[in-house]
Design an enzyme around this catalytic site. Sequence first.
Site, mmCIF file in Angstrom:
data_model
loop_
_atom_site.group_PDB
_atom_site.id
_atom_site.type_symbol
_atom_site.label_atom_id
_atom_site.label_comp_id
_atom_site.label_asym_id
_atom_site.label_seq_id
_atom_site.Cartn_x
_atom_site.Cartn_y
_atom_site.Cartn_z
ATOM 1 N N LYS A 154 -6.720 -0.357 10.766
ATOM 2 C CA LYS A 154 -7.976 -0.447 11.537
ATOM 3 C C LYS A 154 -7.746 -0.566 13.036
ATOM 4 O O LYS A 154 -8.692 -0.511 13.816
ATOM 5 C CB LYS A 154 -8.779 -1.666 11.058
ATOM 6 C CG LYS A 154 -9.266 -1.557 9.635
ATOM 7 C CD LYS A 154 -9.957 -2.812 9.171
ATOM 8 C CE LYS A 154 -8.962 -3.895 8.780
ATOM 9 N NZ LYS A 154 -8.163 -3.564 7.593
ATOM 10 N N ILE A 187 0.837 -1.212 0.000
ATOM 11 C CA ILE A 187 0.000 0.000 0.000
ATOM 12 C C ILE A 187 0.869 1.258 0.000
ATOM 13 O O ILE A 187 0.664 2.171 -0.800
ATOM 14 C CB ILE A 187 -0.954 0.003 1.202
ATOM 15 C CG1 ILE A 187 -1.915 -1.190 1.124
ATOM 16 C CG2 ILE A 187 -1.744 1.316 1.278
ATOM 17 C CD1 ILE A 187 -2.775 -1.379 2.358
ATOM 18 N N GLU A 213 -11.060 6.581 5.836
ATOM 19 C CA GLU A 213 -12.024 6.013 4.904
ATOM 20 C C GLU A 213 -11.665 4.586 4.504
ATOM 21 O O GLU A 213 -12.515 3.718 4.362
ATOM 22 C CB GLU A 213 -12.105 6.891 3.649
ATOM 23 C CG GLU A 213 -13.073 6.406 2.580
ATOM 24 C CD GLU A 213 -14.511 6.409 3.059
ATOM 25 O OE1 GLU A 213 -15.017 5.319 3.398
ATOM 26 O OE2 GLU A 213 -15.116 7.487 3.097
ATOM 27 N N LEU A 273 -13.543 2.412 -1.392
ATOM 28 C CA LEU A 273 -14.973 2.703 -1.481
ATOM 29 C C LEU A 273 -15.378 3.811 -0.500
ATOM 30 O O LEU A 273 -14.911 3.832 0.643
ATOM 31 C CB LEU A 273 -15.796 1.446 -1.177
ATOM 32 C CG LEU A 273 -15.614 0.260 -2.128
ATOM 33 C CD1 LEU A 273 -16.488 -0.904 -1.675
ATOM 34 C CD2 LEU A 273 -15.967 0.660 -3.552
ATOM 35 N N ASP A 298 -10.814 -9.388 10.818
ATOM 36 C CA ASP A 298 -10.694 -8.188 9.992
ATOM 37 C C ASP A 298 -12.087 -7.632 9.676
ATOM 38 O O ASP A 298 -12.331 -6.418 9.758
ATOM 39 C CB ASP A 298 -9.945 -8.527 8.693
ATOM 40 C CG ASP A 298 -9.744 -7.302 7.826
ATOM 41 O OD1 ASP A 298 -9.050 -6.371 8.273
ATOM 42 O OD2 ASP A 298 -10.285 -7.276 6.710
ATOM 43 N N GLY A 320 -2.225 -12.854 -4.093
ATOM 44 C CA GLY A 320 -1.927 -11.727 -3.213
ATOM 45 C C GLY A 320 -3.129 -11.132 -2.533
ATOM 46 O O GLY A 320 -3.064 -10.031 -1.976
ATOM 47 N N LYS A 323 -14.016 -4.036 10.943
ATOM 48 C CA LYS A 323 -14.671 -3.115 10.016
ATOM 49 C C LYS A 323 -16.104 -2.804 10.441
ATOM 50 O O LYS A 323 -16.518 -1.637 10.456
ATOM 51 C CB LYS A 323 -14.650 -3.699 8.602
ATOM 52 C CG LYS A 323 -13.256 -3.762 7.979
ATOM 53 C CD LYS A 323 -13.285 -4.408 6.599
ATOM 54 C CE LYS A 323 -11.895 -4.453 5.985
ATOM 55 N NZ LYS A 323 -11.887 -5.090 4.652
ATOM 56 N N THR A 358 0.477 0.802 7.829
ATOM 57 C CA THR A 358 0.827 -0.459 8.478
ATOM 58 C C THR A 358 -0.441 -1.069 9.078
ATOM 59 O O THR A 358 -1.523 -0.515 8.985
ATOM 60 C CB THR A 358 1.843 -0.244 9.614
ATOM 61 O OG1 THR A 358 1.177 0.369 10.744
ATOM 62 C CG2 THR A 358 2.986 0.669 9.170
#
Length: 814
Positions: free
Chosen positions: A577, A473, A604, A611, A676, A662, A680, A553
Amino acid sequence: MKILKFGGSSVATPARIQSVIEIVKPYLKGDVAVVFSAFGGVTDVLIGISKLALESNLEYKTKLADIEKRHLDAVRELIGVQKQSSILAQVKFMINELEDVLHGVFLVKERTPRTLDYVMSFGERLSAYIISEAFKDKGVAAEFLDARKVVRTDGHFGYAKVDFDVTNKLINDHFKNHTDLQIITGFIGTSETGETTTLGRSGSDYTAAIFAGALHATDLEIWTDVDGMMTADPRMVKKAFTVPQMSYEEAMELSHFGAKVIFPATMQPAMVNHIPIWIKNTFNPTFEGTVIHANAKNGKLIKGISSMNNVSLLNVQGSGLLGVVGASMRLFATLAREKISVILISQASSEHSICFAIENQYTRQAKSAIDKEFQYEIRNEEIDEVQVETDLSIVAVVGDGMKHSPGTSGRMFSSLGKNGVNVMAIAQGSSERNISAVVRQADVAKALNALHEAFFLSDRKVLNVFLVGTGLIGNSLVNMIEEQYNKLAKENLLEVNVVAVANSKKMLFNEEGLKLSSCIDEMKKDGQSMNMKEFADKMVSLNLPNSIFVDCTSSEEVTAVYETILSANISIVTPNKKANSASMEQYTNLKKTAFKRGVKFLYETNVGAGLPVINTLNDLLLSGDKVISIEGVLSGTLNFIFSSYTDGKKFSDVVKEAKEKGYTEPDPRDDLSGMDVARKILILSRETGLSFELSDIQVENLVPVDCQKGSVDDFFKTLEKHDASFEKLRDEAFSKGEKLRYMAVLNEGKVSVKLGSVNSQHPFYSLSGSDNIILLTTERYHERPMVIRGPGAGAAVTAAGVFADVIRIGHYAK
């Protein structure tokens, strides 16, 4: 007649003196006279030598020998061999005279202001004499003029006052009888009793102005080492530029607050006689520079921003000041008796307090004098103990164009506020030419840059980015910034300056901005060892305006310093997050800190990668809508797995394929655990106003118990044993005309994260690849929920979302 003055930096070396001679030659076609300072740095050395002599330190002789050598070497380099002997002898004669004075200081252990003025005079006397001989050697009819012959002053040594009536007559009489080019010593004069005096700070400039005024010169040119008066100090504001013209009053204001190119005393004789003052650069002689004159066009709203450091703020307050006639007079008369100059004054309309700024060095003396003057009022608690704040600076915006222009102060203080610069006192005169603010000295560079950007580059904004995390990223983000840099600068008027990059091992800083094409490789090769606290401390200490910390990270060590970063008025953008899904207390504190400090905390990409989920949700809530439920497929990885898990495929093979593409974390169990997704939906729940902890969410872990330990290879081997059970789930869903989807649901104040199946009428049914989808059912979107759908995984889309948040901050900062 034109008067030219060259400063110490312009004549610091023989080579520079040669350049000055070439600059002067074209002027010889008309009437001209030239004033010179001492060779660069010599005056400070002379003061130091006299101090050594005062302290009986024999090292003064070594320093004096260095001074002698420097001037003799200059003669040898500037003058032809045939003419050197008499000039060398004269220089040695002056050095011997200086040595005698210093020897007297050494013996008597006393250095009076009179003696110090005499010692300092040798700098200009030596330089002007040598330069006059250099002109002669080049065939110019030149004559050395010791200004002490014509400049008459009082006996205030160190800062002598000029007797203009006598001085003007002597100068005019001298020039009537001397037609050769006059090479004049700056800085010095003679008292009525015949003793050598100096004219104070920037005395050589003042000398030039005195001659210009006396001779009614058409122009006064001050040649220095900068391209004129700058919009701000170029050492602190890299984008500062030359102001083509300004009024005497504007220049006065700027020079008072630290613009050292020209000083107020210089302008007084020029103002009286309406003589334009040109500021020009010896090292760039073709550049036009700045002209200071009476009829300067306003042009921009302000002409410059300057600052003054090492300032203290004293506050005198108490009920005893209310309506008491003469209190202010007593206060400032006390300071006047102590010979303490007041730089800035601010008084509340209630008359309850008076604060004023002075130089740091006088703080203790001022407080002691005020305490003594108001001892009875303080003892009777009519006046409080004097409050003192030290190590402050004054920043000032100056310009004739501010007069009757609403919004100037608003723009100034808005810019400072957005960059977290606290204003401790404010002053503005009725002329509306200057607005001054007292700030922490540590914030002065940030304040100057922020103000310069607001007033001179208001259509352009520089964002200073500090990036931690240079994996997929972070690397994609840097590439995007590089690709879009020119377009952003041209179309959006935003410059994204990446100041630092870091990974878990190394970090690299460059305040001027790193080279985007190679900064990550450079960091890995030459960066210093990474420590998150040190990284944050360095970022805060740089104190750059429009700073943005970007965390790419998934580290809790990084999120642990978020509150510190926000408290330092640095905005944060992150796809990490861990902060927002930690304790509700931490989530709330981060939001409150960002709001309190006036900075942005944008995340975001916490939920849907690129998104627009969180922004859309917040917009609905701000408009008064209420959320009824949120349903989502929030893992691009798990959606790829279950949309690819069709008849004839093994579950373990599909997970392997996702890893190879990936889409998964290095350990696919991190995705299959569902945590995860839980983080969210927790973040979305909190955005709606619910106070949930992660432990409140029911999460179905898709990793079989016997697969949860061991290496990744062990995991895949063991997972194969469970292919049949996953196949059974798929077949059951298929038999009902449904598909498996791993979903997060917020409904009726409860949150669940689990594997389920949906029929062909459900929006989740047609979902494919690594897409995410979120259904927002609200009071307004009740019968047909709002659908947000698109790629929810991948470095590129996540980096794009991060980049969008960075740009969003840039537009906010404008």
